[in-house]
Design a protein around this motif. Structure first.
Motif, PDB file in Angstrom:
ATOM      1  N   GLY A 338      45.816 -37.219  -6.533  1.00  0.00           N
ATOM      2  CA  GLY A 338      45.659 -37.078  -7.970  1.00  0.00           C
ATOM      3  C   GLY A 338      44.420 -37.759  -8.516  1.00  0.00           C
ATOM      4  O   GLY A 338      43.588 -38.307  -7.789  1.00  0.00           O
ATOM      5  N   ARG A 339      44.316 -37.763  -9.816  1.00  0.00           N
ATOM      6  CA  ARG A 339      43.112 -38.191 -10.514  1.00  0.00           C
ATOM      7  C   ARG A 339      42.733 -39.653 -10.233  1.00  0.00           C
ATOM      8  O   ARG A 339      41.544 -39.983 -10.108  1.00  0.00           O
ATOM      9  N   ARG A 340      43.693 -40.534 -10.122  1.00  0.00           N
ATOM     10  CA  ARG A 340      43.406 -41.961  -9.979  1.00  0.00           C
ATOM     11  C   ARG A 340      43.226 -42.406  -8.530  1.00  0.00           C
ATOM     12  O   ARG A 340      43.227 -43.598  -8.236  1.00  0.00           O
ATOM     13  N   ARG A 341      43.046 -41.489  -7.632  1.00  0.00           N
ATOM     14  CA  ARG A 341      43.082 -41.829  -6.197  1.00  0.00           C
ATOM     15  C   ARG A 341      41.897 -42.658  -5.718  1.00  0.00           C
ATOM     16  O   ARG A 341      42.000 -43.374  -4.723  1.00  0.00           O
ATOM     17  N   TYR A 342      40.754 -42.567  -6.404  1.00  0.00           N
ATOM     18  CA  TYR A 342      39.527 -43.223  -5.915  1.00  0.00           C
ATOM     19  C   TYR A 342      39.720 -44.723  -5.652  1.00  0.00           C
ATOM     20  O   TYR A 342      39.524 -45.203  -4.526  1.00  0.00           O
ATOM     21  N   TYR A 343      40.099 -45.476  -6.658  1.00  0.00           N
ATOM     22  CA  TYR A 343      40.185 -46.930  -6.515  1.00  0.00           C
ATOM     23  C   TYR A 343      41.275 -47.317  -5.528  1.00  0.00           C
ATOM     24  O   TYR A 343      41.066 -48.155  -4.638  1.00  0.00           O
ATOM     25  N   ASP A 344      42.439 -46.685  -5.658  1.00  0.00           N
ATOM     26  CA  ASP A 344      43.549 -46.997  -4.751  1.00  0.00           C
ATOM     27  C   ASP A 344      43.155 -46.767  -3.299  1.00  0.00           C
ATOM     28  O   ASP A 344      43.426 -47.597  -2.425  1.00  0.00           O
ATOM     29  N   ASN A 345      42.535 -45.637  -3.033  1.00  0.00           N
ATOM     30  CA  ASN A 345      42.274 -45.280  -1.641  1.00  0.00           C
ATOM     31  C   ASN A 345      41.108 -46.042  -1.039  1.00  0.00           C
ATOM     32  O   ASN A 345      41.074 -46.262   0.181  1.00  0.00           O
ATOM     33  N   CYS A 346      40.167 -46.492  -1.872  1.00  0.00           N
ATOM     34  CA  CYS A 346      39.129 -47.395  -1.354  1.00  0.00           C
ATOM     35  C   CYS A 346      39.752 -48.701  -0.874  1.00  0.00           C
ATOM     36  O   CYS A 346      39.496 -49.156   0.251  1.00  0.00           O
ATOM     37  N   LEU A 347      40.588 -49.312  -1.716  1.00  0.00           N
ATOM     38  CA  LEU A 347      41.210 -50.581  -1.326  1.00  0.00           C
ATOM     39  C   LEU A 347      42.208 -50.380  -0.192  1.00  0.00           C
ATOM     40  O   LEU A 347      42.397 -51.270   0.649  1.00  0.00           O
ATOM     41  N   TYR A 348      42.832 -49.228  -0.151  1.00  0.00           N
ATOM     42  CA  TYR A 348      43.746 -48.893   0.945  1.00  0.00           C
ATOM     43  C   TYR A 348      42.989 -48.892   2.279  1.00  0.00           C
ATOM     44  O   TYR A 348      43.432 -49.500   3.269  1.00  0.00           O
TER      45      TYR A 348
END
Length: 362
Positions: A338-348
């Protein structure tokens, strides 16, 4: 480096596949969740999908991912885009990079965000050590040294001269605790201009001390923005535990992995893990640093779960049980869509690299 996932029983095969999956989720254009894009003239960019822009934060993260995964092709594409579109060549911020651009390259601002510059510098030093220097903008070492030279000697300074604390933006009176990266400064002391070695050594010491002051003595939580003495700014001025602040736990973990545990910071890592022990993703909120929950659910819950787990790399033996629970909760959490995936997936991805022993200091 230690593979914490394997310590907790996950197979080397499964861990390696998780790393590959993370890379593909971000960089493979055939994956519907990707947010790396190739551009013209041998360039590429990371898009902040939550804000529809390109940020120095994400570009520097992409470069770190590329150097860790030995992908010089991707690293050079991102760096060329950064130098082509983000570089500021005039005015008081000359020598820095515009913190936000549109995907077509147009600048959205005329100033930098220092977390981008410090990541750019470190990834460039790593690239030089891993692949060697090239010519022009691909003389990685000189490019990194130039960034750091500007940061502490230029017209608009990114660090407080009197105490070596990084600022939120140049000449700003407050800071962001998650910008404090003592493990980066240790490497800057080795690789930057020799005349600045003692400065960066002092910055590493000062930032470890600052993190210890900025984190709450009971919960371990830090505010997103804080005064130079570590006190959170007012809640309406980002003085709560919110998105940027998640990274403090991750930073403590990587500092521990690269330069050994610091007692005070290891204790903070344990407090953070304990505070979130047993909380499911749907329960995660924004918080005051003393742990009082606010009304809003966490905007980036996957990122929060990832950084809590990453803190397991820094905890002392007495916190092993809750650290293991944090790692297992993370392992069972998929990357965000979804739209907010960038920040979450970088830190993931950074958490996966750290916990697998693949987040390497070059």
């Amino acid at each position: 480096m230690k593979n914490i996932f394997e310590d907790y029983g996950y197979s080397k095969f499964d861990v390696e596949n998780r790393i590959i999956d993370c890379w593909n989720n971000i960089f493979d254009k055939a994956n519907p969740n990707h947010f790396y894009f190739d551009a013209c003239d041998g360039m590429g960019y990371i898009e902040d999908t939550g804000n529809d822009d390109v940020r120095t934060e994400g570009m520097s993260y992409g470069m770190m991912m590329a150097v860790q995964m030995n992908r010089k092709d991707i690293f050079d594409k991102i760096w060329k885009w950064v130098k082509t579109y983000m570089y500021l060549d005039s005015g008081p911020n000359a020598g820095y990079f515009c913190w936000s651009n549109q995907p077509d390259g147009k600048k959205n601002a005329d100033g930098p965000a220092p977390d981008g510059e410090e990541y750019f510098a470190l990834t460039l030093f790593f690239a030089a050590k891993r692949w060697g220097n090239g010519d022009g903008i691909f003389n990685y070492t000189e490019q990194a040294r130039s960034i750091l030279r500007t940061a502490i000697h230029g017209e608009s300074k990114m660090w407080f001269e009197e105490n070596h604390h990084i600022r939120f933006v140049p000449n700003c009176p407050f800071t962001d605790p998650s910008y404090h990266l003592p493990h980066f400064y240790e490497i800057f002391a080795e690789c930057a201009d020799k005349c600045d070695s003692s400065y960066w050594k002092a910055a590493a010491k000062a930032s470890r001390q600052y993190i210890a002051k900025a984190c709450h003595p009971e919960t371990g939580l830090a505010a997103e923005y804080a005064d130079d003495d570590g006190k959170p700014l007012p809640p309406k001025s980002h003085g709560t535990f919110f998105s940027d602040a998640y990274r403090v736990a991750a930073n403590i973990a990587v500092d521990s992995l690269w330069f050994g545990q610091t007692k005070e910071l290891s204790e903070i890592a344990g407090k953070i893990i304990k505070f979130f022990d047993g909380k499911e993703m749907y329960e995660l909120k924004d918080y005051m640093v003393d742990g009082r929950p606010l009304k809003k659910n966490a905007r980036h819950p996957v990122a929060l779960i990832a950084t809590i787990a990453q803190a397991a790399a820094a905890v002392e033996p007495g916190n092993r049980a809750c650290a293991e629970r944090a790692v297992r909760r993370f392992w069972e959490t998929p990357m965000r869509t979804g739209r907010r995936r960038y920040y979450d997936n970088c830190l993931y991805f950074f958490a996966v690299l750290a916990l697998s022993g693949k987040y390497v200091k070059y």
